[in-house]
Scaffold this motif. Sequence first.
Motif, PDB file in Angstrom:
ATOM      1  N   ARG A   1     -33.953 -63.534   8.613  1.00 11.45           N
ATOM      2  CA  ARG A   1     -33.194 -62.420   8.033  1.00 11.45           C
ATOM      3  C   ARG A   1     -33.591 -62.173   6.579  1.00 11.45           C
ATOM      4  NH1 ARG A   1     -27.209 -65.313   7.539  1.00 11.45           N
ATOM      5  NH2 ARG A   1     -27.800 -66.879   5.983  1.00 11.45           N
ATOM      6  N   GLY A   2     -34.651 -62.849   6.135  1.00 11.82           N
ATOM      7  CA  GLY A   2     -35.072 -62.729   4.745  1.00 11.82           C
ATOM      8  C   GLY A   2     -36.049 -61.594   4.511  1.00 11.82           C
TER       9      GLY A   2
ATOM     10  N   PRO B   1     -31.652 -69.904  -1.476  1.00 12.64           N
ATOM     11  CA  PRO B   1     -32.104 -68.692  -0.774  1.00 12.64           C
ATOM     12  C   PRO B   1     -33.578 -68.633  -0.419  1.00 12.64           C
ATOM     13  CG  PRO B   1     -31.943 -68.268  -3.114  1.00 12.64           C
ATOM     14  CD  PRO B   1     -31.464 -69.683  -2.913  1.00 12.64           C
TER      15      PRO B   1
ATOM     16  N   GLU C   1     -36.958 -64.558   0.598  1.00 20.71           N
ATOM     17  CA  GLU C   1     -35.587 -64.790   0.139  1.00 20.71           C
ATOM     18  C   GLU C   1     -34.607 -64.405   1.243  1.00 20.71           C
ATOM     19  OE1 GLU C   1     -33.228 -63.989  -3.916  1.00 20.71           O
ATOM     20  OE2 GLU C   1     -33.897 -62.175  -2.925  1.00 20.71           O
ATOM     21  N   ASP C   2     -33.677 -65.302   1.515  1.00 19.74           N
ATOM     22  CA  ASP C   2     -32.627 -65.044   2.501  1.00 19.74           C
ATOM     23  C   ASP C   2     -31.647 -64.039   1.911  1.00 19.74           C
ATOM     24  OD1 ASP C   2     -30.236 -65.182   4.050  1.00 19.74           O
ATOM     25  OD2 ASP C   2     -30.843 -67.138   4.799  1.00 19.74           O
ATOM     26  N   ARG C   3     -31.555 -62.862   2.506  1.00 26.94           N
ATOM     27  CA  ARG C   3     -30.731 -61.786   1.941  1.00 26.94           C
ATOM     28  C   ARG C   3     -29.245 -62.128   1.994  1.00 26.94           C
ATOM     29  NH1 ARG C   3     -33.463 -56.930   5.261  1.00 26.94           N
ATOM     30  NH2 ARG C   3     -33.453 -58.596   6.800  1.00 26.94           N
TER      31      ARG C   3
ATOM     32  N   THR D   1     -27.837 -65.126   1.933  1.00 35.15           N
ATOM     33  CA  THR D   1     -27.544 -66.130   0.914  1.00 35.15           C
ATOM     34  C   THR D   1     -27.456 -65.487  -0.452  1.00 35.15           C
ATOM     35  OG1 THR D   1     -28.691 -67.812   2.210  1.00 35.15           O
ATOM     36  CG2 THR D   1     -28.307 -68.290  -0.110  1.00 35.15           C
TER      37      THR D   1
ATOM     38  N   SER E   1     -37.330 -67.923   7.956  1.00 31.93           N
ATOM     39  CA  SER E   1     -36.178 -67.223   7.374  1.00 31.93           C
ATOM     40  C   SER E   1     -36.116 -65.822   7.963  1.00 31.93           C
ATOM     41  CB  SER E   1     -36.315 -67.160   5.842  1.00 31.93           C
ATOM     42  OG  SER E   1     -35.175 -66.591   5.244  1.00 31.93           O
TER      43      SER E   1
ATOM     44  N   THR F   1     -37.426 -69.635   0.943  1.00 34.80           N
ATOM     45  CA  THR F   1     -38.290 -70.379   1.856  1.00 34.80           C
ATOM     46  C   THR F   1     -39.731 -70.200   1.410  1.00 34.80           C
ATOM     47  OG1 THR F   1     -36.803 -70.141   3.748  1.00 34.80           O
ATOM     48  CG2 THR F   1     -39.116 -70.580   4.234  1.00 34.80           C
TER      49      THR F   1
END
Length: 256
Positions: A225-226, A126, A244-246, A248, A223, A128
């Motif tokens: 959508r993070g 999740p 953090e990718d939400r 994921t 990222s 980056t």
Amino acid sequence: MKPIAVWPIRCDALPLGQRLAAALDADLYQPWLHADETPRDQFRRQFRLHRQWVVVMASGIAVRYLDGLPESKHHDPAVVVLDEAARFAIPLLSGHEGGANALAYAVARLTGATPVVTTATEALRPLTLGIGCRRGKSTNAIEQAVMQALGQRAMAEVREVATVDIKADEPGLLDFCTRHQLLLRVIARADIAARAWVGQPSAWVREQVGVDGVCEPCALIASPRGRMIVPKTVLDGVTVAIVEDRMTHIEQNEQD
């Protein structure tokens, strides 16, 4: 025969193919020069003579080219599809074992394309890291700054590293990515300037790089959508931000 080959399907894409072949030290094919054989038949005949391919064509054409050729992910050549406008670099075959994922990122760094990696191992990581650093920072200095930013999180949760284009050849950063088997995404300064959000603009970065910050916008662009979970942290001339990718995170929770 060189390990890597570049195959533009149309003569209009020859300048792009030449640039890629020169940068990747690859063989360059020009199938339109051989009218006695179809481009697809030419490709099928050459397919196993190289370990990695960059094919400049639509993904649908690439699928038809590859029909019946793959045998095993442990032995098939890697194939990366790049559209003629150099918008997306897609690992289509042998992402891990053949190195197509890493090749896609290399192609992306050379062209400004977005790497589109779909293998599950990357998709379930999740985090980056956005990283900026002063010139000449060592691998260990970058690693220490990253570990400070990660805190209790593990390096195994990191999907990729993102930085600004002028750091694409930074030795310490490249070595850090190699050490931890992380893919490096390079973000153009124009794209960073277009996404101007940074927590604390840096006058030094503005003077040296031409943008207000590096690590935060790079992580957010890589990222999209993070959410930012660690704003810019600084250690000995290295800046790190973590996104953090939400989606994921949601997928992992559902699996748990």
